[in-house]
Design a protein around this motif. Structure first.
Motif, short mmCIF file in Angstrom:
data_model
loop_
_atom_site.label_atom_id
_atom_site.label_comp_id
_atom_site.label_asym_id
_atom_site.label_seq_id
_atom_site.Cartn_x
_atom_site.Cartn_y
_atom_site.Cartn_z
N HIS A 268 -5.65 -7.59 3.76
CA HIS A 268 -6.15 -8.61 2.85
C HIS A 268 -5.08 -8.62 1.58
O HIS A 268 -5.72 -9.18 0.67
N GLU A 269 -3.92 -8.41 1.85
CA GLU A 269 -2.62 -8.78 1.01
C GLU A 269 -3.11 -8.13 -0.49
O GLU A 269 -2.69 -8.78 -1.59
N CYS A 270 -3.46 -6.87 -0.31
CA CYS A 270 -3.79 -6.27 -1.82
C CYS A 270 -4.51 -6.87 -2.81
O CYS A 270 -4.29 -6.98 -3.75
N SER A 271 -5.63 -7.66 -2.06
CA SER A 271 -6.46 -8.62 -3.07
C SER A 271 -7.18 -7.81 -3.73
O SER A 271 -7.83 -8.41 -4.87
N LYS A 272 -7.58 -6.67 -3.53
CA LYS A 272 -8.51 -5.69 -4.50
C LYS A 272 -7.55 -4.65 -5.28
O LYS A 272 -8.11 -3.97 -6.11
N VAL B 243 0.71 -1.15 0.16
CA VAL B 243 0.16 -0.09 -0.10
C VAL B 243 0.97 1.24 0.12
O VAL B 243 0.57 2.40 -0.67
N ILE B 244 1.99 1.09 0.83
CA ILE B 244 2.86 2.21 0.54
C ILE B 244 3.25 2.66 -1.03
O ILE B 244 3.39 3.40 -1.32
N ALA B 245 3.46 1.56 -1.83
CA ALA B 245 3.62 1.60 -3.04
C ALA B 245 2.43 2.23 -3.84
O ALA B 245 2.65 3.25 -4.60
N LEU B 246 1.31 1.99 -3.23
CA LEU B 246 0.22 2.62 -3.86
C LEU B 246 0.21 4.06 -3.49
O LEU B 246 -0.33 4.84 -4.21
N THR B 247 0.70 4.30 -2.44
CA THR B 247 0.75 5.63 -2.00
C THR B 247 1.36 6.74 -3.13
O THR B 247 1.14 7.66 -3.49
N CYS B 248 2.42 5.75 -3.76
CA CYS B 248 3.20 6.58 -4.92
C CYS B 248 2.46 6.57 -6.12
O CYS B 248 2.98 7.18 -6.93
N CYS B 249 1.73 5.47 -6.39
CA CYS B 249 0.92 5.15 -7.77
C CYS B 249 -0.18 5.54 -8.11
O CYS B 249 -0.77 5.69 -8.96
N ILE B 250 -1.16 5.17 -6.79
CA ILE B 250 -2.37 5.53 -6.88
C ILE B 250 -3.05 5.99 -5.45
O ILE B 250 -2.62 5.85 -4.58
N ALA B 251 -4.49 6.38 -5.61
CA ALA B 251 -5.22 6.53 -4.33
C ALA B 251 -6.39 5.84 -4.67
O ALA B 251 -7.50 6.04 -5.30
N ALA B 252 -6.25 4.44 -4.27
CA ALA B 252 -7.47 3.65 -4.35
C ALA B 252 -8.79 3.86 -3.47
O ALA B 252 -8.54 4.22 -2.52
N LYS C 34 -8.68 4.31 -11.47
CA LYS C 34 -8.54 5.82 -11.95
C LYS C 34 -7.09 6.36 -11.99
O LYS C 34 -6.80 7.17 -12.78
N TRP C 35 -6.24 5.76 -11.04
CA TRP C 35 -4.92 6.48 -10.92
C TRP C 35 -3.83 5.51 -11.34
O TRP C 35 -2.42 5.76 -11.12
N ASP C 36 -4.04 4.36 -12.21
CA ASP C 36 -3.24 3.51 -12.71
C ASP C 36 -2.19 3.99 -13.77
O ASP C 36 -1.11 3.40 -13.97
N LYS D 116 -1.71 -3.29 -12.40
CA LYS D 116 -0.81 -2.18 -12.41
C LYS D 116 -0.58 -1.76 -11.06
O LYS D 116 0.83 -1.40 -10.69
N GLN D 117 -1.33 -1.80 -9.91
CA GLN D 117 -1.10 -1.43 -8.78
C GLN D 117 -0.26 -2.39 -8.06
O GLN D 117 0.69 -1.77 -7.29
N LYS D 118 -0.38 -3.78 -8.14
CA LYS D 118 0.65 -4.66 -7.58
C LYS D 118 2.15 -4.24 -8.18
O LYS D 118 3.17 -4.20 -7.40
N GLU D 119 2.38 -4.10 -9.37
CA GLU D 119 3.49 -3.74 -10.14
C GLU D 119 4.10 -2.69 -9.40
O GLU D 119 5.26 -2.50 -9.19
N GLY D 120 3.22 -1.47 -9.35
CA GLY D 120 3.83 -0.06 -8.76
C GLY D 120 4.22 -0.37 -7.42
O GLY D 120 5.19 0.18 -6.96
N SER D 121 3.15 -1.00 -6.63
CA SER D 121 3.64 -1.27 -5.40
C SER D 121 5.04 -2.11 -5.05
O SER D 121 5.77 -1.73 -4.17
N ASP D 122 5.30 -3.02 -5.82
CA ASP D 122 6.73 -3.79 -5.77
C ASP D 122 7.70 -2.89 -5.87
O ASP D 122 8.68 -3.04 -5.27
N LYS D 123 7.53 -1.88 -7.13
CA LYS D 123 8.57 -0.95 -7.41
C LYS D 123 8.95 0.09 -6.21
O LYS D 123 10.01 0.17 -5.86
N VAL D 124 7.77 0.54 -5.57
CA VAL D 124 7.89 1.44 -4.42
C VAL D 124 8.68 0.64 -3.31
O VAL D 124 9.48 1.04 -2.59
N ILE D 125 8.14 -0.54 -3.17
CA ILE D 125 8.78 -1.22 -1.97
C ILE D 125 10.34 -1.52 -2.32
O ILE D 125 11.25 -1.00 -1.24
#
Length: 127
Positions: free
Chosen positions: A73-77, A6-15, A27-29, A81-90
């Motif tokens: 929930h392990e980013c199950s939702k 989700v920190i990664a999501l911080t940088c790539c989206i606001a879900a 929307k922010w992918d 693209k969000q999962k890829e971005g989160s991996d990059k941020v991590i």
């Protein structure tokens, strides 16, 4: 790891909250995660928002709302693209900004539940 996803999501989206069984909004992918990670100013803005020490953009507010669910929930939702971005941020935070990683971990995972659950993925980011 959820925290870090989700920190990664911080940088790539606001879900936004999703309906059960669906994904967070895409929307922010289209956000350029690399641009945020390369900009101390942009990255600091997101981190300060998450740590309650600065203003939040609308997407930052949504991220703060979504973060607990994504961690639990392990980013199950999350979208692909969000999962890829989160991996990059991590990977970026673990390797280049351990100070920010530590601060975010202390706030969102003070008992190391998620870091322990996802230690293999975190260690892979260090490689």
């Amino acid at each position: 790891m959820k925290l870090f996803v989700v920190i990664a999501l911080t940088c790539c989206i606001a879900a936004t909250w999703a309906k059960p069984g669906s994904t967070y909004t895409d929307k922010w992918d289209h956000i350029n995660v690399d641009e945020i990670l390369e900009s101390d100013r942009l990255l600091k803005g997101y981190v300060d928002c998450l740590l309650d020490r600065g203003r939040c953009t609308p997407d930052g507010k949504e991220l703060k709302t979504t973060l607990p669910d994504a961690l639990e929930h392990e980013c199950s939702k999350c979208t692909k693209k969000q999962k890829e971005g989160s991996d990059k941020v991590i990977k970026h935070l673990v390797n280049r900004r351990p100070d920010l990683w530590k601060e975010l971990s202390q706030k969102f995972d003070p008992e190391n539940i998620y870091q322990e659950r996802y230690k293999d993925k975190i260690n892979a980011a260090k490689a």
